[in-house]
Design a protein around this motif. Structure first.
Motif, mmCIF file in Angstrom:
data_model
loop_
_atom_site.group_PDB
_atom_site.id
_atom_site.type_symbol
_atom_site.label_atom_id
_atom_site.label_comp_id
_atom_site.label_asym_id
_atom_site.label_seq_id
_atom_site.Cartn_x
_atom_site.Cartn_y
_atom_site.Cartn_z
ATOM 1 N N TYR A 72 -40.996 16.324 -39.187
ATOM 2 C CA TYR A 72 -39.905 15.855 -40.030
ATOM 3 C C TYR A 72 -39.161 14.708 -39.356
ATOM 4 O O TYR A 72 -38.828 14.784 -38.165
ATOM 5 C CB TYR A 72 -38.910 16.980 -40.297
ATOM 6 C CG TYR A 72 -39.457 18.124 -41.102
ATOM 7 C CD1 TYR A 72 -40.034 19.228 -40.475
ATOM 8 C CD2 TYR A 72 -39.385 18.110 -42.491
ATOM 9 C CE1 TYR A 72 -40.538 20.284 -41.216
ATOM 10 C CE2 TYR A 72 -39.885 19.168 -43.240
ATOM 11 C CZ TYR A 72 -40.456 20.240 -42.595
ATOM 12 O OH TYR A 72 -40.956 21.293 -43.337
ATOM 13 N N CYS A 73 -38.888 13.697 -40.134
ATOM 14 C CA CYS A 73 -38.036 12.599 -39.688
ATOM 15 C C CYS A 73 -36.569 12.970 -39.938
ATOM 16 O O CYS A 73 -36.254 13.612 -40.948
ATOM 17 C CB CYS A 73 -38.402 11.338 -40.457
ATOM 18 S SG CYS A 73 -37.432 9.872 -40.034
ATOM 19 N N TYR A 89 -38.697 15.881 -35.533
ATOM 20 C CA TYR A 89 -38.674 17.309 -35.262
ATOM 21 C C TYR A 89 -39.954 17.899 -35.847
ATOM 22 O O TYR A 89 -40.578 17.284 -36.714
ATOM 23 C CB TYR A 89 -37.450 17.961 -35.901
ATOM 24 C CG TYR A 89 -36.136 17.519 -35.287
ATOM 25 C CD1 TYR A 89 -35.641 16.243 -35.517
ATOM 26 C CD2 TYR A 89 -35.404 18.377 -34.469
ATOM 27 C CE1 TYR A 89 -34.462 15.818 -34.933
ATOM 28 C CE2 TYR A 89 -34.207 17.969 -33.896
ATOM 29 C CZ TYR A 89 -33.741 16.687 -34.129
ATOM 30 O OH TYR A 89 -32.567 16.278 -33.550
ATOM 31 N N ARG A 90 -40.331 19.070 -35.381
ATOM 32 C CA ARG A 90 -41.528 19.695 -35.931
ATOM 33 C C ARG A 90 -41.331 21.190 -36.098
ATOM 34 O O ARG A 90 -40.546 21.811 -35.376
ATOM 35 C CB ARG A 90 -42.743 19.409 -35.048
ATOM 36 C CG ARG A 90 -42.688 20.025 -33.658
ATOM 37 C CD ARG A 90 -43.876 19.534 -32.830
ATOM 38 N NE ARG A 90 -43.897 20.130 -31.490
ATOM 39 C CZ ARG A 90 -44.754 19.763 -30.530
ATOM 40 N NH1 ARG A 90 -45.648 18.802 -30.757
ATOM 41 N NH2 ARG A 90 -44.703 20.339 -29.347
ATOM 42 N N ARG A 128 -37.619 25.010 -36.353
ATOM 43 C CA ARG A 128 -37.790 23.565 -36.252
ATOM 44 C C ARG A 128 -37.249 23.104 -34.899
ATOM 45 O O ARG A 128 -36.107 23.369 -34.549
ATOM 46 C CB ARG A 128 -37.053 22.854 -37.386
ATOM 47 C CG ARG A 128 -37.368 21.396 -37.504
ATOM 48 C CD ARG A 128 -36.717 20.794 -38.751
ATOM 49 N NE ARG A 128 -37.223 21.401 -39.974
ATOM 50 C CZ ARG A 128 -36.891 20.967 -41.191
ATOM 51 N NH1 ARG A 128 -36.063 19.928 -41.332
ATOM 52 N NH2 ARG A 128 -37.371 21.567 -42.261
ATOM 53 N N ASP A 129 -38.086 22.410 -34.168
ATOM 54 C CA ASP A 129 -37.731 21.992 -32.810
ATOM 55 C C ASP A 129 -37.710 20.480 -32.667
ATOM 56 O O ASP A 129 -38.468 19.762 -33.328
ATOM 57 C CB ASP A 129 -38.739 22.550 -31.788
ATOM 58 C CG ASP A 129 -38.636 24.047 -31.625
ATOM 59 O OD1 ASP A 129 -39.693 24.678 -31.390
ATOM 60 O OD2 ASP A 129 -37.526 24.588 -31.739
ATOM 61 N N LEU A 130 -36.887 20.016 -31.749
ATOM 62 C CA LEU A 130 -36.834 18.602 -31.424
ATOM 63 C C LEU A 130 -38.149 18.141 -30.798
ATOM 64 O O LEU A 130 -38.717 18.827 -29.941
ATOM 65 C CB LEU A 130 -35.701 18.353 -30.434
ATOM 66 C CG LEU A 130 -35.664 16.976 -29.771
ATOM 67 C CD1 LEU A 130 -35.208 15.919 -30.755
ATOM 68 C CD2 LEU A 130 -34.764 16.999 -28.540
ATOM 69 N N TYR A 152 -36.940 13.155 -25.085
ATOM 70 C CA TYR A 152 -38.165 13.832 -25.485
ATOM 71 C C TYR A 152 -38.129 15.303 -25.103
ATOM 72 O O TYR A 152 -37.564 15.681 -24.076
ATOM 73 C CB TYR A 152 -39.380 13.201 -24.794
ATOM 74 C CG TYR A 152 -39.676 11.785 -25.190
ATOM 75 C CD1 TYR A 152 -39.164 10.716 -24.470
ATOM 76 C CD2 TYR A 152 -40.491 11.514 -26.289
ATOM 77 C CE1 TYR A 152 -39.439 9.416 -24.835
ATOM 78 C CE2 TYR A 152 -40.777 10.205 -26.659
ATOM 79 C CZ TYR A 152 -40.243 9.164 -25.928
ATOM 80 O OH TYR A 152 -40.528 7.870 -26.293
ATOM 81 N N ALA A 153 -38.782 16.104 -25.910
ATOM 82 C CA ALA A 153 -39.032 17.480 -25.516
ATOM 83 C C ALA A 153 -39.994 17.474 -24.334
ATOM 84 O O ALA A 153 -40.881 16.618 -24.247
ATOM 85 C CB ALA A 153 -39.643 18.259 -26.679
#
Length: 116
Positions: free
Chosen positions: A93-94, A36-37, A44-46, A58-59
């Motif tokens: 982020y993991c 995620y970022r 925070r998005d996938l 995937y996004a």
């Protein structure tokens, strides 16, 4: 479960980076692993997820550019990022979670900056 990310950094537009996330503890294979970022001021998005059997999601913004993979023998998940764009700049982020999210864990995050 502890998750430790590595591989972030500064890269020029069009460049590539490979993020790694090492998981401690046992039962790695029961978890869906994901990246995620979060950009400044945004939620925070996938980015991508991968199931224990290798199924991926995937996004739309990263399809065709990013590839998620996992090595169950090494308790590690990877994110290969190609064709990076400035809008990919974020803390990555993991994440590990059970299918129903009854248990979930986050890494500390790693900064990715795409800039010339």
């Amino acid at each position: 479960v502890q998750l430790v990310e590595s591989g972030g950094g500064l890269v020029q537009p069009g460049g590539s980076l490979r993020l790694s996330c090492a998981s401690s503890g046992s039962r790695f294979t029961i978890y869906v692993m994901g990246w995620y970022r979060q950009a400044p001021g945004k939620q925070r998005d996938l980015v991508a997820t991968i199931g224990s059997g290798g199924s991926t999601n995937y996004a739309d913004s990263v399809k065709g550019r990013f590839t998620i993979s996992r090595d169950n023998a090494k308790n590690t998940v990877y994110l290969q990022m190609n064709g990076l764009k400035p809008e990919d700049t974020a803390v990555y982020y993991c994440n590990a979670h059970t299918v129903t999210w009854t248990a979930y864990y986050w890494g500390q995050g790693t900064q990715v900056t795409v800039s010339s």
